[in-house]
Design a protein around this motif. Structure first.
Motif, PDB file in Angstrom:
ATOM      1  N   ARG A 115     -62.043  32.509 -22.329  1.00  0.00           N
ATOM      2  CA  ARG A 115     -61.814  32.077 -20.945  1.00  0.00           C
ATOM      3  C   ARG A 115     -61.832  30.560 -20.826  1.00  0.00           C
ATOM      4  N   ALA A 118     -58.515  29.366 -21.990  1.00  0.00           N
ATOM      5  CA  ALA A 118     -57.442  29.650 -21.040  1.00  0.00           C
ATOM      6  C   ALA A 118     -57.478  28.699 -19.851  1.00  0.00           C
ATOM      7  N   TYR A 119     -58.663  28.498 -19.257  1.00  0.00           N
ATOM      8  CA  TYR A 119     -58.688  27.646 -18.063  1.00  0.00           C
ATOM      9  C   TYR A 119     -58.377  26.197 -18.419  1.00  0.00           C
ATOM     10  N   GLU A 122     -54.657  25.831 -18.519  1.00  0.00           N
ATOM     11  CA  GLU A 122     -53.992  25.926 -17.218  1.00  0.00           C
ATOM     12  C   GLU A 122     -54.341  24.753 -16.306  1.00  0.00           C
ATOM     13  N   ALA A 146     -55.832  33.230 -26.368  1.00  0.00           N
ATOM     14  CA  ALA A 146     -55.292  33.078 -25.017  1.00  0.00           C
ATOM     15  C   ALA A 146     -53.806  32.774 -25.129  1.00  0.00           C
ATOM     16  N   HIS A 156     -49.112  28.903 -16.874  1.00  0.00           N
ATOM     17  CA  HIS A 156     -49.897  30.102 -16.578  1.00  0.00           C
ATOM     18  C   HIS A 156     -50.602  30.551 -17.855  1.00  0.00           C
ATOM     19  N   THR A 157     -51.810  31.048 -17.712  1.00  0.00           N
ATOM     20  CA  THR A 157     -52.548  31.504 -18.887  1.00  0.00           C
ATOM     21  C   THR A 157     -53.125  32.889 -18.650  1.00  0.00           C
ATOM     22  N   ARG A 158     -53.373  33.576 -19.744  1.00  0.00           N
ATOM     23  CA  ARG A 158     -54.052  34.863 -19.714  1.00  0.00           C
ATOM     24  C   ARG A 158     -54.763  35.051 -21.046  1.00  0.00           C
TER      25      ARG A 158
END
Length: 212
Positions: A115, A118-119, A122, A146, A156-158
């Motif tokens: 996480r 990912a953040y 983004e 990620a 965009h991320t996931r």
């Protein structure tokens, strides 16, 4: 909750979120959405359960989070940011961007989670070629994966892995985040252990946000 006892908005803000772990709890709730206590513990390695309970009670008393029972058949409490709590997001983004300058070194005992990868991708990068076709970048750092998707000028991320990424960056967090954040160039990132497979030209498109 301790107070600085000053009639100053910065001091008042620190009265609410200045204690150790508090902003990281807000970070996890921003990234995860409604959370169980165990979810928060998993996202905050090193925090003692009693301290997490104390911080959650303080945040609830200050109006930054709410708690409610999850719907049946799940018998648990969910914690969620209130409107006031969600208003901290731009503050965290600014703090995180400012903090990137201190990320050049990775301490041996640092933990790392997908996480956070990912953040960072983004929040702290931009698509420098918004008219280009969509592209997919797979990031893997310390085994945490990620996906970054560039489309329409947005990043965009996931979490997880892409089926057919255009480029894969795989290496230690210092190398992956260092490259994304502009702390190191590609040659230095490779020296730090980064493996790059695919369209290297996309690295010119995914650019770090200029620090303030």
């Amino acid at each position: 909750m301790r107070s600085y006892g000053q009639y100053c908005s910065i001091a008042r803000a620190l009265d609410v979120v200045g204690d150790r772990w508090t902003l990281l709890i807000v970070r996890e709730l921003l990234l995860r959405g409604p959370c169980r206590f165990t979810d928060l513990r998993n996202g905050l390695p090193g925090i003692a359960p009693n301290l997490l309970s104390t911080r959650l009670k303080e945040l609830e008393a200050a109006g930054l989070i709410t708690r409610e029972d999850a719907p049946p058949p799940v018998a648990t409490v969910l914690y969620e940011l209130s409107e006031t709590g969600r208003a901290v997001e731009p503050v965290l983004k600014a703090l995180g961007l400012w903090g990137m300058r201190f990320m050049a070194e990775e301490r041996p005992d640092d933990t790392f989670q997908a996480r956070w990868l990912a953040y960072a991708s983004e929040w702290f990068t931009v698509d420098a070629d918004p008219d280009a076709p969509p592209a997919v970048i797979q990031l893997v750092a310390a085994g945490e994966a990620a996906v970054v998707e560039l489309r329409g000028g947005q990043v965009h991320t996931r979490l997880g892995r892409a089926a057919d990424p255009d480029i894969v960056l795989d290496g230690p967090p210092r190398a992956v985040l260092g490259l994304l954040g502009g702390l190191v160039d590609l040659d230095r990132a490779v020296e730090l252990g980064l493996s790059v497979t695919g369209r290297v030209d996309l690295l010119r498109r995914l650019r770090p946000v200029a620090p303030n």
